[in-house]
Design a protein around this motif. Structure first.
Motif, mmCIF file in Angstrom:
data_model
loop_
_atom_site.group_PDB
_atom_site.id
_atom_site.type_symbol
_atom_site.label_atom_id
_atom_site.label_comp_id
_atom_site.label_asym_id
_atom_site.label_seq_id
_atom_site.Cartn_x
_atom_site.Cartn_y
_atom_site.Cartn_z
ATOM 1 N N CYS A 1 0.545 5.068 12.143
ATOM 2 C CA CYS A 1 1.874 4.908 12.770
ATOM 3 C C CYS A 1 2.866 4.169 11.884
ATOM 4 O O CYS A 1 4.073 4.270 12.108
ATOM 5 N N VAL A 2 2.382 3.449 10.871
ATOM 6 C CA VAL A 2 3.312 2.700 10.016
ATOM 7 C C VAL A 2 3.885 3.569 8.891
ATOM 8 O O VAL A 2 4.771 3.133 8.156
ATOM 9 N N LEU A 3 3.385 4.793 8.763
ATOM 10 C CA LEU A 3 3.691 5.587 7.562
ATOM 11 C C LEU A 3 4.869 6.543 7.711
ATOM 12 O O LEU A 3 5.403 7.015 6.708
ATOM 13 N N ARG B 1 -3.338 12.729 13.210
ATOM 14 C CA ARG B 1 -4.591 12.108 12.752
ATOM 15 C C ARG B 1 -4.720 12.341 11.255
ATOM 16 O O ARG B 1 -4.474 13.452 10.789
ATOM 17 N N MET B 2 -5.112 11.309 10.530
ATOM 18 C CA MET B 2 -5.205 11.477 9.071
ATOM 19 C C MET B 2 -6.301 10.600 8.485
ATOM 20 O O MET B 2 -6.452 9.449 8.867
ATOM 21 N N GLN B 3 -7.045 11.183 7.545
ATOM 22 C CA GLN B 3 -7.960 10.389 6.716
ATOM 23 C C GLN B 3 -7.218 10.108 5.411
ATOM 24 O O GLN B 3 -7.291 10.885 4.453
ATOM 25 N N ARG C 1 0.808 -1.230 0.000
ATOM 26 C CA ARG C 1 0.000 0.000 0.000
ATOM 27 C C ARG C 1 0.832 1.267 0.000
ATOM 28 O O ARG C 1 0.332 2.336 -0.310
ATOM 29 N N THR C 2 2.135 1.170 0.411
ATOM 30 C CA THR C 2 2.917 2.408 0.553
ATOM 31 C C THR C 2 4.306 2.354 -0.084
ATOM 32 O O THR C 2 4.874 3.394 -0.385
ATOM 33 N N GLY C 3 4.885 1.166 -0.231
ATOM 34 C CA GLY C 3 6.270 1.061 -0.709
ATOM 35 C C GLY C 3 7.301 1.168 0.403
ATOM 36 O O GLY C 3 8.504 1.104 0.149
ATOM 37 N N PRO D 1 10.106 14.205 -5.495
ATOM 38 C CA PRO D 1 8.848 14.460 -4.787
ATOM 39 C C PRO D 1 8.935 14.227 -3.284
ATOM 40 O O PRO D 1 9.846 13.531 -2.812
ATOM 41 N N HIS D 2 7.966 14.775 -2.578
ATOM 42 C CA HIS D 2 7.766 14.397 -1.180
ATOM 43 C C HIS D 2 7.492 12.897 -1.142
ATOM 44 O O HIS D 2 6.703 12.374 -1.936
ATOM 45 N N GLN D 3 8.132 12.210 -0.196
ATOM 46 C CA GLN D 3 8.050 10.750 -0.136
ATOM 47 C C GLN D 3 6.955 10.335 0.848
ATOM 48 O O GLN D 3 7.233 10.091 2.020
ATOM 49 N N ALA D 4 5.697 10.305 0.376
ATOM 50 C CA ALA D 4 4.587 9.955 1.263
ATOM 51 C C ALA D 4 4.080 8.550 0.984
ATOM 52 O O ALA D 4 3.735 7.814 1.910
ATOM 53 N N ASN D 5 4.007 8.203 -0.296
ATOM 54 C CA ASN D 5 3.453 6.904 -0.671
ATOM 55 C C ASN D 5 3.890 6.621 -2.107
ATOM 56 O O ASN D 5 3.703 7.470 -2.985
ATOM 57 N N GLN D 6 4.472 5.453 -2.352
ATOM 58 C CA GLN D 6 4.939 5.119 -3.702
ATOM 59 C C GLN D 6 3.808 5.228 -4.719
ATOM 60 O O GLN D 6 4.017 5.643 -5.864
#
Ligand code: UT7
Length: 324
Positions: free
Chosen positions: A156-158, A213-215, A37-39, A250-255
């Motif tokens: 917390c995993v991100l 907190r994030m959606q 889901r994230t890389g 890029p900002h490294q948020a999610n592959q």
């Protein structure tokens, strides 16, 4: 006229590595879910007592060494962080004193969460262009491990801790579009989306530090759209097409956000620097971490055109087009 040239960069990741499997011991998750889901494979967490300013100073020292610049020459520090050492004073002032930078020179923090480095770069560039600084340290430094809720597997995993820095030098501009330096920056914010990504604490609300907190799904959707638009804005402002860019940093948020944005822009994914696998989302530190790593390993070369972009809480987002 002055132009801001990136004269050097440096980065720092704390020694303590936390794998997906380590997190699976604390919260109901799996290595497979996080990877797919994230890389993300691993993140680094600061040691007890290791502060954002410590990370920032390590990255800044490396950037100064890379640029061959003495700390005493630094006449501006702009430090992007959402996790400062203290509510005040600015973490930048601790860095100034800790590194032995010129006393009396301005040093301040910028808070734009994951877009913080773009905001900091833009402000430092403006001060250099205005003739108010000659040698600036621009730093993104975070200890997000301190604001994570380790009972919430959706966040917390991100995230991870880290820092990256660049040294900007004022250089006389000839007005030639092919010369080195920051060609343009574009910044945006839309405060209507506060509730999609925020920290549920703060000095004037709860008097506590709070937790992130994030959606995620909603943030993801906005991220791809906003990043697409801010890249097009940068290209249009410089009369360029996407194929002129050598590297996107890029900002490294999610592959999947990196891939989705590149696809929408028609940019070859091989031109997108991805370092998320080994440091996760480090908020304001992620763009300079990726930039430094790709310069160090020889992918990004002097003279190339690079596009930096990021999006984060607020929402805030931005881009910078730079010839290295
Ligand atoms: O840096 C600032 C910008 N931040 C971002 O750009 C982050 C943007 N968002 C994202 O990166 C993604 O939305 C996430 C990685 C946060 C989540 O990925 P997703 O594909 O959007 O997953 P989801 O939120 O739709 O959740 C899918 C499922 C849910 O289960 P159900 O409802 O389908 O049964 C979640 O409960 O995955 C579950 N889930 C997890 N499972 C295992 C959520 N987190 C985890 C987890 N481990 N850590």
């Amino acid at each position: 006229m002055w132009r801001s040239v990136i004269a050097g960069c440096g980065s720092y990741l704390p020694a303590n590595k936390v794998t997906n499997a380590n997190l699976a011991e604390r919260v109901e998750t799996t290595d497979a879910w996080i990877r797919e889901r994230t890389g993300i494979l691993v993140r680094h967490f600061a040691a007890e007592g290791e502060k954002t300013s410590d990370l920032a100073m390590a990255a800044a020292r490396a950037a100064l060494a890379d640029a061959g610049v003495d700390a005493a020459e630094v006449d501006l520090i702009v430090l992007a962080t959402a996790t400062p050492d203290q509510t005040f004073p600015a973490t930048a002032t601790r860095v100034q004193a800790g590194l032995g930078c010129r006393p009396g020179a301005p040093a301040f923090d910028i808070q734009a969460v994951c877009s913080g480095f773009l905001y900091a770069l833009s402000v430092a560039d403006a001060l250099i262009k205005a003739g108010q600084a000659r040698t600036a340290l621009v730093i993104g430094a975070e200890t997000f491990s301190r604001i994570l809720d380790f009972t919430d597997r959706t966040t917390c995993v991100l995230f991870g801790d880290g820092a990256g820095a660049v040294v900007l030098r004022a250089t006389p501009s000839t007005g030639d579009g092919g010369e080195r330096g920051i060609l343009s920056t574009h910044l945006h914010a839309d405060g209507r989306h506060h509730d999609l990504l925020y920290v549920d604490g703060g000095p004037s609300s709860t008097g506590t530090v709070g937790h992130l907190r994030m959606q995620g799904r909603e943030v993801f959707r906005h991220a791809v759209t906003n990043l697409y638009e801010v890249v097009l804005e940068a290209l249009a402002a410089n009369g360029l097409q996407a194929d002129a860019i050598d590297w996107v940093v890029p900002h490294q948020a999610n592959q999947r956000i990196l891939d989705g944005t590149a696809k929408k822009l028609g940019i070859d994914p091989a031109k997108v620097i991805s370092t998320i696998a080994h440091h996760a989302n480090t908020s304001a530190a992620s763009v300079p971490l990726a930039l430094c790593e790709a310069r160090r390993d020889g992918r990004i070369q002097a003279g190339q055109l690079i596009l930096l972009e990021a999006m984060g809480g607020g929402f805030t987002w931005g881009s910078a087009l730079v010839r290295l």
